[in-house]
Design an enzyme around this catalytic site. Structure first.
Site, PDB file in Angstrom:
ATOM      1  N   ASP A   1       0.860  -1.180   0.000  1.00  0.00           N
ATOM      2  CA  ASP A   1       0.000   0.000   0.000  1.00  0.00           C
ATOM      3  C   ASP A   1       0.903   1.240   0.000  1.00  0.00           C
ATOM      4  OD1 ASP A   1      -2.123   1.740   0.026  1.00  0.00           O
ATOM      5  OD2 ASP A   1      -3.210   0.722   1.608  1.00  0.00           O
TER       6      ASP A   1
HETATM    7  C1  BGC Z   1      -5.062   3.166   0.216  1.00  0.00           C
HETATM    8  C2  BGC Z   1      -5.258   2.113  -0.852  1.00  0.00           C
HETATM    9  C3  BGC Z   1      -5.108   2.728  -2.214  1.00  0.00           C
HETATM   10  C4  BGC Z   1      -3.752   3.386  -2.304  1.00  0.00           C
HETATM   11  C5  BGC Z   1      -3.433   3.981  -3.649  1.00  0.00           C
HETATM   12  C6  BGC Z   1      -3.835   4.006  -0.003  1.00  0.00           C
HETATM   13  O1  BGC Z   1      -3.814   5.120   0.832  1.00  0.00           O
HETATM   14  O2  BGC Z   1      -4.999   2.523   1.466  1.00  0.00           O
HETATM   15  O3  BGC Z   1      -6.507   1.505  -0.695  1.00  0.00           O
HETATM   16  O4  BGC Z   1      -5.268   1.742  -3.191  1.00  0.00           O
HETATM   17  O5  BGC Z   1      -3.701   4.426  -1.329  1.00  0.00           O
HETATM   18  O6  BGC Z   1      -4.145   5.105  -3.914  1.00  0.00           O
END
Ligand code: BGC
Length: 715
Positions: free
Chosen positions: A266
């Site tokens: 993530d």
């Molecule tokens: C979130 C994810 C997301 C990623 C990319 C993160 O802050 O937890 O769910 O896919 O950002 O945008």
């Protein structure tokens, strides 16, 4: 077809590591086009290195993507096309109800159609990968991200996960044959939905039996359906942050489940191993994540900063890196990017298909199939000839599409006001207050509702108060909205409460003041249209709650998946003291998982079981469901099973099947479910998935709290 093993040989070690890093596109071309979803740090990477990274996130739009890909292919040394990833969660530009609402449909086929349209709009806009489905099992309404999940039940989440994957990638075995197929990335592995105290990013404790029985199945289901990517979660699970958690990343994901696709961290989750206190330098940080087979580091720079030292000291090998890079190149090859880096992107198609009538129609249908009717004292459907009033902060707002709406534009949505106006309904409409106002405009309220008997009160949460980073300690409507509802009721008007929400809400203060409750959720683009059809009976309700609505936030986490104790308070009729309950509030939520009414009236009777079960034999349970009303409808028939004697404690009941059954007015259908032995098996802490002989109860009904039941033995 490209030979990725040959391509790999052409890369320097640094270029391999750069395939394993992902940043926003503006680091590459200097254009500020990506979306920011987390903390930004400055990266210790030079421009030439940026020009060789393997993928970007947060980008969409045929023109922008083409320009970036062209720029990149011209400037990068190796000319391997960039992978374009984005969070397309419930629609790209045509926005559908939030995933929690999609869960409420209990309709896998609907979820698949939504994902398909999402894939089409994404693919023509240049996106290759969506960071969806989010399948974290959630049972705490305080957690803002419940809106991204499909709810509190493993079976429902697993079925939804599969449906999303099929919709994005195409049928299993046929993936990426169609140019509109995109890659699905299931997230957040693992257990993120159980953040302690409902606080986003907080640590998670899940014992092995529970992890395997309840939390892991939806991720596994997505992978069984062919999902090519997995995203690690931010949280520490049982003491170790996911991106460094070898038990879940290596033992379970790679070995037990034999997943050979790409794992991405993530946003800065590799970097946060440092913040978590697990490491204090780049090399150690990178080592932990690479050893957990995290192929792509999103939005941090420890792989590129740490790899030389790790290789020099023999702590990781180039062969290990090659395995990760080959997995990434394989994705590019599967999508055909080496032959055509632009794939389906097309500005003409964008004009033709984005927000086209067909997509908007599906958005309307989705609202009809996801809004839940929780209460109806014979007030709905409304009569078109009767004048009504619509009041509240959501009476005439376009801010209803929901958080995580990718390229969705609020103004492109149909508000309640728009939809009713288009249909020539005679109504007064006024906002009366904003969500966070101190008080409402009483004079205006009186004026607006004085000449009507029925009032739609449209209230809810601010959509920006839901989703990531938006945990709440209070899950009631704002005070001014509760006061508004009470006031309308006190003026002897019939109240139809329409809720716009991204999480279950505590409605106890107002539930007795209203005659009907519609949980609309955040509806996406066609909220007003779908709600109009439901409110005037042009379509019928069929959705059910995918999460309990707690009686009070203090019950959280709360789920129908409740465990038996030595001193059970099984319902709220027993005495309080020395039983497992509260002395000042019920154990049961105000509205239970699976609850949801219809304009049809369904009556269950005649539950029959085909007999006892012998091992390796399938038995059936059937029930007659009659529609004793004059309205055709669809009932979501639910089957739960409970065990009596077990090796580790078991829930009092678990959903093991559901069917959406269309039953015409005054008609009856016999609904049958098969029961097989795998539905009875469960995990213990020794990883054994087994079941003992003995008695079971099977319950078939309209919700987790209203059903008929019958017993059988496993012999
Ligand atoms: C979130 C994810 C997301 C990623 C990319 C993160 O802050 O937890 O769910 O896919 O950002 O945008």
């Amino acid at each position: 077809m490209a030979d990725i093993n040959e391509i790999l040989k052409t890369l320097t070690l640094e270029e391999k590591i750069l395939q394993m890093t992902q940043y926003l596109p503006d680091f590459i071309d200097g254009n500020d086009s990506g979306e920011i979803t987390g903390t930004m740090y400055s990266f210790d990477i030079n421009q030439e290195q940026f020009l060789n990274v393997g993928s970007v996130l947060g980008l969409g739009g045929a023109k922008t993507v083409r320009e970036l890909q062209d720029f990149y292919l011209e400037k990068s040394r190796h000319k391997i096309p960039l992978l374009i990833m984005n969070d397309v969660i419930h629609g790209y530009r045509t926005i559908f109800p939030i995933p929690l609402a999609i869960g409420a449909s209990f309709d896998d086929e609907l979820a698949e159609r939504i994902a398909r349209v999402t894939a089409v709009e994404s693919a023509i806009s240049g996106i290759h990968v969506t960071f969806s489905p989010m399948v974290d099992l959630v049972n705490d309404a305080r957690f803002g991200r419940v809106m991204e999940s499909t709810g509190e039940d493993p079976l429902l989440n697993a079925n939804m996960a599969k449906a999303f994957v099929r919709g994005y990638q195409g049928e299993k075995g046929q993936e990426f044959k169609d140019e509109y197929d995109i890659i699905a990335c299931v997230k957040h592995f693992a257990g993120y939905g159980k953040v302690t105290a409902g606080r986003d990013y907080n640590y998670v404790e899940i014992p092995d039996y529970l992890l395997r029985q309840t939390y892991l199945p939806p991720y596994k289901a997505a992978l069984d359906e062919g999902c090519r990517m997995v995203m690690t979660s931010f949280n520490a699970l049982n003491g170790i942050p996911s991106s460094a958690n070898s038990y879940i990343m290596n033992d379970i994901l790679r070995k037990e489940w034999a997943f050979d696709g790409v794992v991405i961290s993530d946003w800065n989750a590799v970097g946060e191993l440092w913040q978590h206190g697990l490491t204090d330098n780049s090399a150690d940080t990178a080592e932990k994540a690479i050893n957990c087979n995290v192929d792509i580091e999103m939005m941090s720079d420890h792989y590129i900063k740490g790899y030389k030292q790790l290789i020099d000291e023999g702590r990781i090998t180039e062969e290990q890196i090659d395995v990760c890079v080959l997995r990434i190149l394989k994705l590019k090859e599967e999508l055909g990017l080496f032959e055509n880096p632009y794939r389906a992107l097309s500005e003409e198609k964008e004009k033709e298909l984005i927000l086209c009538e067909e997509h908007r129609n599906l958005a309307t249908e989705s609202v009809e199939k996801t809004a839940v009717l929780l209460k109806n004292n014979d007030i709905l459907p409304l009569n078109k000839n009767e004048k009504i009033a619509i009041v509240g902060p959501f009476a005439d707002t376009h801010n209803i599409i929901g958080a995580w709406s990718c390229k969705g534009v609020n103004e492109e949505s149909t508000s309640i006001y728009n939809a009713f106006k288009n249909k020539n309904i005679d109504f007064n409409c006024a906002k009366i207050c904003d969500i966070e106002d101190e008080c409402f405009d009483e004079q205006k309220l009186i004026e607006t509702i004085k000449d009507v008997d029925k009032v739609i009160v449209a209230v809810g949460e601010n959509q920006d108060d839901t989703g990531e980073g938006n945990s709440k300690g209070i899950i009631k409507l704002s005070k001014v909205q509760e006061d508004l509802v009470k006031k309308v009721h006190s003026m002897n008007k019939k109240v139809v409460l329409v809720l716009f929400n991204g999480r279950p809400l505590d409605l106890k203060n107002i539930i007795d003041c209203v005659d009907a409750v519609i949980v609309a959720w955040f509806t996406g683009t066609e909220g007003g249209s779908g709600l109009y059809n439901l409110i005037y009976g042009e379509s019928n309700f069929s959705a059910k709650l995918p999460m309990c609505f707690p009686y009070d936030v203090a019950q959280c986490p709360v789920s129908y998946i409740d465990y038996i104790t030595g001193r059970p308070k099984r319902d709220d009729s027993g005495s309080g003291r020395y039983t497992s309950g509260y002395i000042d509030m019920p154990n049961l939520p105000l509205f239970a998982f699976g609850e949801g009414l219809s304009y049809s009236k369904f009556v269950y009777d005649n539950i029959q079981i085909s007999g006892d079960m012998e091992e390796n034999q399938t038995i059936t349970v059937s029930v007659d469901v009659s529609n004793v009303s004059d309205v055709d409808g669809v009932e979501t028939v639910q089957m739960y099973i409970s065990d009596k004697v077990f090796r580790v404690i078991r829930p009092m009941k678990e959903l093991k099947g559901y069917k959406k059954v269309r039953i015409n007015a005054n008609d009856k259908k016999t609904v049958t479910f098969e029961i097989n032995i795998d539905m009875l098996k469960y995990y213990d802490n020794d990883k054994k998935f087994e079941v003992e002989k003995g008695e079971f109860e099977v319950m078939v009904g309209t919700s987790s709290k209203e059903y008929l039941s019958v017993k059988f033995n496993l012999i």
